[in-house]
Each structure stands twice: as C-alpha cells, then as structure tokens.
Enzyme design. Structure first.
Site, mmCIF file in Angstrom:
data_model
loop_
_atom_site.group_PDB
_atom_site.id
_atom_site.type_symbol
_atom_site.label_atom_id
_atom_site.label_comp_id
_atom_site.label_asym_id
_atom_site.label_seq_id
_atom_site.Cartn_x
_atom_site.Cartn_y
_atom_site.Cartn_z
ATOM 1 N N PHE A 187 49.305 48.074 50.093
ATOM 2 C CA PHE A 187 49.134 49.495 50.436
ATOM 3 C C PHE A 187 50.394 50.103 51.035
ATOM 4 O O PHE A 187 50.528 51.321 51.069
ATOM 5 C CB PHE A 187 47.948 49.672 51.389
ATOM 6 N N LYS A 188 51.342 49.273 51.486
ATOM 7 C CA LYS A 188 52.579 49.807 52.051
ATOM 8 C C LYS A 188 53.295 50.734 51.055
ATOM 9 O O LYS A 188 53.959 51.680 51.452
ATOM 10 C CB LYS A 188 53.538 48.672 52.445
#
Ligand SMILES: *Cc1c(COP(=O)(O)O)cnc(C)c1O
Length: 473
Positions: free
Chosen positions: A116-117
């Site tokens: 998700f970064k």
C-alpha cells in the site's frame, strides 16, 4: 470556489506555521515534531456524495485539493495524480472486494512494489520532482524501512534528477522479495544500506541524522517515510474511495488497519476529521502490540521488537501516533513535546482517563500472534478462495474481533499482495502465491547494497561521500 491556504504546524508547537510545499520538502519539523494541518479542511455531505462514480484520480484530486490550496496549480496537480496511478496494474487502482457479512477487502497493493505504500509514494515522487524543479532545487531523501516503505520510496525516486535517495533496512530482517525490490534497482541515485540492527535502530539513525542541523542543511535531507505529511494526505483518499462505494456520506463505514507506524490508520482518522462518517477504526497488531496495549490501558510502553511473519509491523515506536496525540491533547504542542521527551528518556508515557476515553471512542486494538495470523489466511482461502498476505490477515482478524456494529460495513485494508510474503502464505495454506508478471524475474536480477554497522558516524561518512558529488555539482 476560493479557499484560504491551509498552513501546517508542528505537533511540538515550536516551529513556525508553513505552507504545503515547505511541509512536503521539510518532512520532520525543526522542533522534532510532525506537521499537521493548522485546521482540518472540511468536505461536506454534498461534496462527498459528489465523489460517487468518479475514477480514482479524479476523486484523489478532490480530496487532496483542500489540503494543498495555495500550492500547486489544479492542472499540474491533476497531471501528477494521473501519472501516479497510471503505474497500477488495474484501472480501478484500489479494488473493493466483498467477503461476507458486510465485510470487505480494500486492495491497496496494485502498485509497482505490491504494497500500500505505493498508493502515496507513486504520487509523492512526481510531486517532489515538480516542486523541486519549480524552485530549481535538489534534495537527499533518507529513510528507514521495515520492508515495504523502502522499495516504494525507491520506485518513486529512481532516476529522478533532483533526488538522491538513501534507504536503510535492518539486515536479514526483511523478506527476500522486499530486499530484492530495493537492491535490484541499480539507478545511480539509489543507495541501499543494510544495517546490522532492528528497524527501530535504523529509524533512530535516520532521526539522528535529521537532528544534526548542519548535516541536514548541507545535504538537504528530506524524509520520505510515513512522517511526511503528504504521505498521510495521499492515503486519506482511499478511505473516501471505499466509503462512498458503501453508502457514505449517508452511511458510516468502519475500517480495520494492520498497523505499524500508525500512518495508514491515521489517514483514516484524518478522513474522519475532514468529514467522512467513519464509524470505527480498528488497529491490528502482531506480537509487537504497543498500540493495542495503549488502547487497552492508556499507557505507551516500549518493549523488545519481536520478528513475526508480518515484518512491516515489527515496530515498537509508532511515529505517526504523535499526530493523534496532538489532537488528543487539545493541540497543545508544549504538552506533546513534554510527553515525547519523557517517552524518549523512559520508554513510557501514560495519558489521563479522559484522553484514553476520547481515543477509545474511535479506536480499538487487537493483537494476533503468527499462529492466529496463519489461521486467518487459511480461513480466507477456505471460505472465499482468496490468498491474503499476513499483514492483511492481522487487520482482518482485528476487524472481526472488535467490530462494534454489524450494520456498519467493515473494510479491512489489504496492505500487501500475498506474493510479497510467499513463505508465510505457503506455510499457512500450502499454496505458493506467484509474483505478478512485472516482477517475475526478480530473483535473477543483480543486487547492489552496502552493509554497515549500527553506527551513526560511519553512516554519515557513507552518505557524505555519496551525496557530496551532487552537492559539489
Ligand atoms: C507499512 C505496512 C504496514 C503498516 O502501516 P503503517 O502506516 O506503518 O501503520 C502494514 N502492512 C504492510 C504490508 C505495510 O507495508
């Protein structure tokens, strides 16, 4: 519609209020605090209702715009957002998948590094580039990673002229896929460093470099990790994205978030502060459960870091928690500074019952050990025919354990692709998840990485020697 520009202030109250661009480039405030908006911009119900049916980039523009008034022009911002989410392997960007009983998975792993970064960093790379170019400046990005931030930051910065990037990771404490996603990027401006120590050691080294003012100024050090306000801001978007699909603003939505540095779940809090009806925020912890213990007792107490099968959450000090603490302490920066100073000295602080109660009105925490995590992964495969990664499993289990209202949909944030943690997923299910096509030759690519001791002086020399070329140029 004209809106006055949001200013950013430090959680420790001693740095001057600054505009968005300076908060973006500055990262950590000079008084050691984190930047937060001076006042939360508000999106009202009609504005939120208007998000329905918008493609992700368009919704991102509308959610982030109020946080960036007075900064970049609309057309340029729209272009950067488009560029950012074009690198995702689905046009939806963040698909929302139904499980059962009003339970959903929000897939945040469709970016280039499978975690998700990318949701924030794919946007921040070009944003930095744009702002730096406009100013005729360059920067040195320095960051510590427990696995996923680093590769996402490197993907966002690689081959960008105005950026030199140094990423520290704890040697042998991240997965091979995580390591290779960083060390196989051979771009000249990318410098990987394996530190003999834990993630917290790496983070302490980075903080110490930032606290050396002359060093920081000389190399124009900038944080790209989750303390950077712009990262939190970009993560607010997908809370709105998921919630409007499930009936917001008329209906509240709850979120379950596997948590390490508290950046992701704090974006959920920020979405709520901006006007989204968020019913509940559930923090999922692995055995490193400092946050869950805080929500149980009101005491933040550092413990040893234990390696787990969800290594991106093998953290004891959750930097972004300071942003929540600031609001919980009625935005009294001096109070926060005193608390954080005591925490640094003693490894502990406790809040009053009233403050704990305010936190608990919104947050719940739950911890799961590796066995329980594997059981959740297995259960999801059996029940729904889906493979999930260990971080996602911790969050999902936490959401199930602490769900307050079955009438409120529970969205579990799926923070990594299962193929990013193939050993753990295979151990749980007997099925080895395959890497997506764009990474299928990862194990054949050459690596480049320096190995250093947990030693500030040595690290500074290393950075100095490599950043100097650009500083001199
Ligand atoms: C970084 C990360 C987390 C933790 O997110 P925070 O914002 O640090 O709380 C959870 N899962 C995965 C896969 C991650 O990479």
């Amino acid at each position: 519609m004209e809106q006055s520009a949001v200013k950013y202030i430090s959680t420790r109250g001693k740095a001057p209020a600054i505009g968005f661009d300076d908060a973006l480039l500055g990262g950590l405030a000079r008084d050691g605090g984190l930047y937060v908006p001076q006042t939360w911009p508000r999106l009202d119900a009609p504005a939120i209702a208007g998000f329905r049916g918008l493609p992700y980039p368009e919704l991102a523009l509308r959610v982030m715009r109020p946080f960036m008034e007075g900064s970049i022009a609309d057309a340029a911002l729209a272009g950067i957002i488009d560029q950012a989410y074009r690198n995702f392997d689905t046009a939806e960007v963040a698909p929302l998948v139904a499980l059962g009983d009003g339970e959903w998975l929000l897939e945040l792993f469709h970016g280039p590094t499978l975690a998700f970064k990318d949701m924030a960093l794919q946007f921040i790379g070009p944003l930095f580039d744009h702002v730096l170019k406009a100013r005729g400046e360059w920067i040195t990005v320095v960051g510590a990673t427990s696995g996923d931030t680093g590769s996402a930051a490197i993907e966002a910065c690689r081959d960008r002229n105005a950026i030199e990037i140094f990423i520290l990771h704890p040697k042998d404490r991240i997965s091979e896929v995580q390591r290779r996603q960083m060390t196989t990027v051979l771009s000249a401006n990318v410098h990987n460093i394996a530190v003999a120590g834990t993630f917290d050691d790496c983070q302490a080294l980075v903080k110490a470099m930032f606290n050396d003012q002359p060093f920081r100024d000389r190399h124009r050090l900038t944080a790209f990790n989750s303390i950077n306000w712009a990262r939190v801001m970009a993560q607010i978007v997908y809370y709105f994205w998921a919630a409007v699909r499930l009936g917001a603003p008329e209906r509240a939505v709850a979120f379950a978030v596997p948590t390490g540095n508290f950046g992701n779940v704090f974006a959920g809090y920020a979405a709520r502060a901006t006007g989204l009806p968020v019913g509940q925020l559930v923090v999922g912890s692995n055995r490193n459960d400092i946050l869950t213990r805080f929500f149980e007792t009101g005491a933040m107490q550092i413990d040893a870091v234990h390696p787990t099968i969800s290594p991106s959450m093998d953290i004891q000090v959750s930097s972004n928690f300071e942003r929540l603490l600031f609001d919980l302490q009625d935005r009294d920066g001096r109070r926060v500074a005193a608390i954080m100073e005591g925490f640094r000295e003693t490894g502990r602080f406790a809040v009053e019952a009233r403050v704990l109660q305010a936190a608990r009105a919104m947050f719940d925490g739950a911890r799961f050990d590796d066995d329980a995590t594997r059981q959740t992964i297995r259960g999801v495969l059996e029940d729904f025919g889906r493979l999930i990664d260990p971080h996602t499993a911790v969050g999902l289990a936490a959401g199930r354990a602490r769900r307050r209202d079955l009438g409120v949909p529970m969205v579990a944030l799926a923070t990594a692709h299962p193929a990013k943690f193939p050993d753990a997923v295979e151990a749980a299910t007997g099925v080895r998840p395959a890497l997506p096509a764009h990474l299928s030759d990862l194990f054949e690519r050459p690596e480049r990485c320096a190995v250093l001791a947990d030693d500030l002086a040595q690290l500074k020399r290393h950075v100095e020697e490599r950043a100097r070329a650009r500083a001199a140029a």
